[in-house]
Design an enzyme around this catalytic site. Structure first.
Site, PDB file in Angstrom:
ATOM      1  CG  ASP A   1      -2.313   0.794   1.062  1.00  0.00           C
ATOM      2  OD1 ASP A   1      -3.500   0.292   1.075  1.00  0.00           O
ATOM      3  OD2 ASP A   1      -2.080   2.045   0.862  1.00  0.00           O
TER       4      ASP A   1
ATOM      5  CE  LYS B   1      -5.667   0.909   4.721  1.00  0.00           C
ATOM      6  NZ  LYS B   1      -5.990   1.006   3.309  1.00  0.00           N
TER       7      LYS B   1
ATOM      8  CG  PHE C   1     -18.739 -13.251  -5.480  1.00  0.00           C
ATOM      9  CD1 PHE C   1     -19.536 -12.293  -6.234  1.00  0.00           C
ATOM     10  CD2 PHE C   1     -17.849 -13.979  -6.014  1.00  0.00           C
ATOM     11  CE1 PHE C   1     -19.536 -12.347  -7.672  1.00  0.00           C
ATOM     12  CE2 PHE C   1     -17.774 -14.204  -7.406  1.00  0.00           C
ATOM     13  CZ  PHE C   1     -18.579 -13.341  -8.323  1.00  0.00           C
TER      14      PHE C   1
ATOM     15  NE  ARG D   1     -22.035 -12.654   2.968  1.00  0.00           N
ATOM     16  CZ  ARG D   1     -22.739 -13.753   3.696  1.00  0.00           C
ATOM     17  NH1 ARG D   1     -24.170 -13.482   4.274  1.00  0.00           N
ATOM     18  NH2 ARG D   1     -22.037 -14.670   4.282  1.00  0.00           N
TER      19      ARG D   1
ATOM     20  N   GLY E   1     -27.069  -0.280   1.630  1.00  0.00           N
ATOM     21  CA  GLY E   1     -26.123   0.615   1.647  1.00  0.00           C
ATOM     22  C   GLY E   1     -24.664   0.196   1.576  1.00  0.00           C
TER      23      GLY E   1
ATOM     24  CB  CYS F   1     -20.531  -3.328  -2.826  1.00  0.00           C
ATOM     25  SG  CYS F   1     -18.989  -3.662  -1.824  1.00  0.00           S
TER      26      CYS F   1
HETATM   27  C1  UGA Z   1     -21.981  -7.088  -0.923  1.00  0.00           C
HETATM   28  C2  UGA Z   1     -22.190  -8.527  -1.502  1.00  0.00           C
HETATM   29  O1  UGA Z   1     -23.343  -9.191  -0.791  1.00  0.00           O
HETATM   30  C3  UGA Z   1     -20.841  -9.019  -1.627  1.00  0.00           C
HETATM   31  O2  UGA Z   1     -21.370 -10.507  -2.454  1.00  0.00           O
HETATM   32  C4  UGA Z   1     -20.028  -8.376  -2.417  1.00  0.00           C
HETATM   33  O3  UGA Z   1     -18.659  -9.050  -2.635  1.00  0.00           O
HETATM   34  C5  UGA Z   1     -19.774  -6.986  -1.913  1.00  0.00           C
HETATM   35  O4  UGA Z   1     -21.337  -6.089  -1.908  1.00  0.00           O
HETATM   36  C6  UGA Z   1     -18.768  -6.337  -2.576  1.00  0.00           C
HETATM   37  O5  UGA Z   1     -19.150  -6.050  -3.793  1.00  0.00           O
HETATM   38  O6  UGA Z   1     -17.787  -6.212  -2.259  1.00  0.00           O
HETATM   39  P1  UGA Z   1     -21.861  -6.011   1.631  1.00  0.00           P
HETATM   40  O7  UGA Z   1     -22.015  -4.834   0.685  1.00  0.00           O
HETATM   41  O8  UGA Z   1     -20.620  -6.269   2.353  1.00  0.00           O
HETATM   42  O9  UGA Z   1     -21.608  -7.131   0.443  1.00  0.00           O
HETATM   43  O10 UGA Z   1     -22.899  -6.412   2.300  1.00  0.00           O
HETATM   44  P2  UGA Z   1     -24.598  -6.860   2.183  1.00  0.00           P
HETATM   45  O11 UGA Z   1     -24.655  -8.255   3.302  1.00  0.00           O
HETATM   46  O12 UGA Z   1     -24.835  -7.475   0.908  1.00  0.00           O
HETATM   47  O13 UGA Z   1     -25.656  -6.105   2.498  1.00  0.00           O
HETATM   48  C7  UGA Z   1     -25.655  -4.731   1.617  1.00  0.00           C
HETATM   49  C8  UGA Z   1     -26.692  -3.784   2.067  1.00  0.00           C
HETATM   50  O14 UGA Z   1     -27.993  -4.429   1.759  1.00  0.00           O
HETATM   51  C9  UGA Z   1     -26.946  -3.541   3.588  1.00  0.00           C
HETATM   52  O15 UGA Z   1     -27.145  -2.274   3.816  1.00  0.00           O
HETATM   53  C10 UGA Z   1     -28.101  -4.551   4.154  1.00  0.00           C
HETATM   54  O16 UGA Z   1     -28.553  -3.859   5.436  1.00  0.00           O
HETATM   55  C11 UGA Z   1     -28.891  -4.457   3.178  1.00  0.00           C
HETATM   56  N1  UGA Z   1     -29.566  -5.562   3.016  1.00  0.00           N
HETATM   57  C12 UGA Z   1     -29.243  -6.859   3.071  1.00  0.00           C
HETATM   58  C13 UGA Z   1     -31.372  -5.325   3.211  1.00  0.00           C
HETATM   59  O17 UGA Z   1     -31.766  -4.096   3.556  1.00  0.00           O
HETATM   60  N2  UGA Z   1     -32.043  -6.607   3.315  1.00  0.00           N
HETATM   61  C14 UGA Z   1     -31.579  -7.885   3.114  1.00  0.00           C
HETATM   62  O18 UGA Z   1     -32.381  -8.782   2.979  1.00  0.00           O
HETATM   63  C15 UGA Z   1     -29.976  -7.984   2.953  1.00  0.00           C
END
Ligand code: UGA
Length: 435
Positions: A30, A35, A152, A154, A260, A263
């Protein structure tokens, strides 16, 4: 095998540490010296369950090292992962300048065959662009391959997602590169993880198509939730029954204040932009973007209608991160509702509590009062808003909360309480898609 990962943000660090756990020698690079010096000491600059233990274990075993020196790391590695940020530009497109800068460096310092892999979410066609940049910057005639291997992970369950993924996608044009990547991921082969081997462009699109689909799914259930409120129907029962259909599946059907994070908002906008640029309108993705914006406004309208206006009133907000188990507040619905609407536009006083996100929240919402726990946050409040479903908010003593509050309004945006019990505790209770 020796590999390096350029960019020690969320994706880069988790990827590096997990490959080290697989027994690979990893160098993480980095530009940010502060960091790097923290990481060398085993300090992870963000909250992610399991990440710090993983890092410290692999530091001790000398399987992972940190440096700011790109040249040496590139020279000594067979595989180079690009995991730098692709932040959104004003028009929704992804800013590719960091990726391009890294490609230049790789070209300059390559002195033998390299497999250059993009982990960052990049627009379709980036692999080709990286190839051109590397070729242009090579000092001698060495071979290299460019591979797309989207992540992928989370936030909040990234280590588990890396170790037990639903699938691994490898986009490459050359058999040798595919074989090297498969070798790197061998531990996952052993647990029968499905591998999708395809070309670079397809792999790049798979990432956007997957994230956008999940964003559409969430927006769909949020719209159904709004209809449920009008009809007097419980969205959780609807979602449960829908999810039992194996063609639909139960995940990502939780109604709430909108998605939110770093991603979904960024990737849906970028995909819409890519599509428009190719004269294709992705109506569903455009609609999900709009629905998500409206959903946050709807939450605010609900709070305004319930409390008959918030000016001068005190609102307790529980949960500030965009989802539980992370300190990430980027595009967090909780922050937008609390800061942009309730506090800034509508003149409410905010008392907030989040288990991990308060340090970052303070920088963008300095006027709020930050509290030591949920009970402290509701002291003297006119209304309580649960904006992020951290586990520790799931079983609060409702009678105690009510006693500590001045008012009786309870907005459970994530549907974690039983409406009947909340009302029995004396609250005027509102949730999302349940009456
Ligand atoms: C997301 C994807 O799920 C990952 O597969 C991907 O790798 C990642 O983006 C990325 O592109 O780096 P992430 O943003 O960490 O992961 O979180 P999520 O668990 O997907 O949740 C995203 C948002 O959707 C959160 O604000 C969550 O509260 C909301 N959400 C999720 C809902 O409002 N309802 C649901 O049923 C599920």
């Amino acid at each position: 095998m020796n590999i390096c990962v350029i960019g020690t943000g969320y994706v880069g660090l988790i990827t590096g540490a997990c490959f080290a756990e697989f027994g690979v020698n990893v160098v993480c690079i980095d530009k940010d010296e502060k960091k790097i010096s923290q990481l060398k000491k085993g300090i992870v600059p963000f909250y992610e369950p399991g990440a710090e233990e993983l890092l410290q274990r692999n530091l001790k075993a000398n399987r992972i090292i940190f440096t700011t020196n790109v040249a040496d790391a590139v020279k000594n590695s067979l595989v180079i992962f690009i995991a730098v940020g692709t932040p959104p530009r004003g028009d929704g497109s992804a800013d590719m300048s960091y990726v391009e800068e890294v490609a230049k460096e790789i070209g300059k310092h390559s002195d033998g065959y390299k497999v250059v892999v993009t982990k960052s979410t990049v627009p379709v066609g980036t692999g080709e662009r990286i190839k051109q940049i590397i070729s242009k910057n090579l000092k001698s005639k060495v071979k290299f391959d460019v591979v797309s291997n989207p992540e992928f992970l989370r936030e909040g369950s990234a280590v588990e997602d890396f170790m037990r993924p639903n699938r691994v996608v490898i986009g490459a044009e050359n058999k040798q590169a595919i074989a090297i990547l498969k070798d790197l991921y061998r531990p996952l082969y052993l647990i029968e993880t499905p591998f999708v081997i395809t070309n670079v462009k397809t792999a790049e699109l798979i990432k956007y198509a997957s994230n956008a689909f999940l964003a559409v799914k969430i927006s769909y259930i949020n719209e159904i939730a709004n209809l449920c409120e009008a009809l007097g129907v419980d969205v959780q029962v609807v979602a449960k029954a829908m999810g039992l259909d194996q063609r639909i599946g139960p995940k990502f059907l939780h109604a709430g204040p909108g998605y939110g994070g770093s991603c979904f908002p960024k990737d849906t906008n970028a995909l819409a932009k890519i599509s428009r640029g190719n004269n294709i309108l992705l109506n569903l993705v455009e609609a999900a973007i709009k629905t998500n914006r409206n959903q946050k406004q709807r939450m605010v309208d609900k709070i305004m209608a319930g409390t008959k206006g918030v000016r001068g009133k005190t609102i307790a907000i529980l949960g500030l991160s965009f989802k539980p188990n992370t300190n990430d507040i980027r595009e967090s619905p909780a922050m937008e509702i609390a800061q942009d609407y309730l506090s800034f536009k509508l003149g409410a006083k905010i008392r907030a509590y989040d288990p991990e996100a308060m340090q970052d929240a303070r920088k963008v919402m300095p006027k709020a009062i930050y509290c030591k726990d949920a009970y402290d946050a509701v002291k003297g409040a006119d209304a309580l808003v649960i904006a992020t479903e951290w586990n520790q908010f799931r079983n609060l003593d409702l009678a105690r909360l009510k006693k500590l509050m001045k008012g009786k309004f309870f907005f459970d945006l994530r549907n974690i309480y039983d409406p009947k019990k909340a009302r029995e505790a004396g609250f005027e209770y509102y949730s999302t898609g349940r009456v």
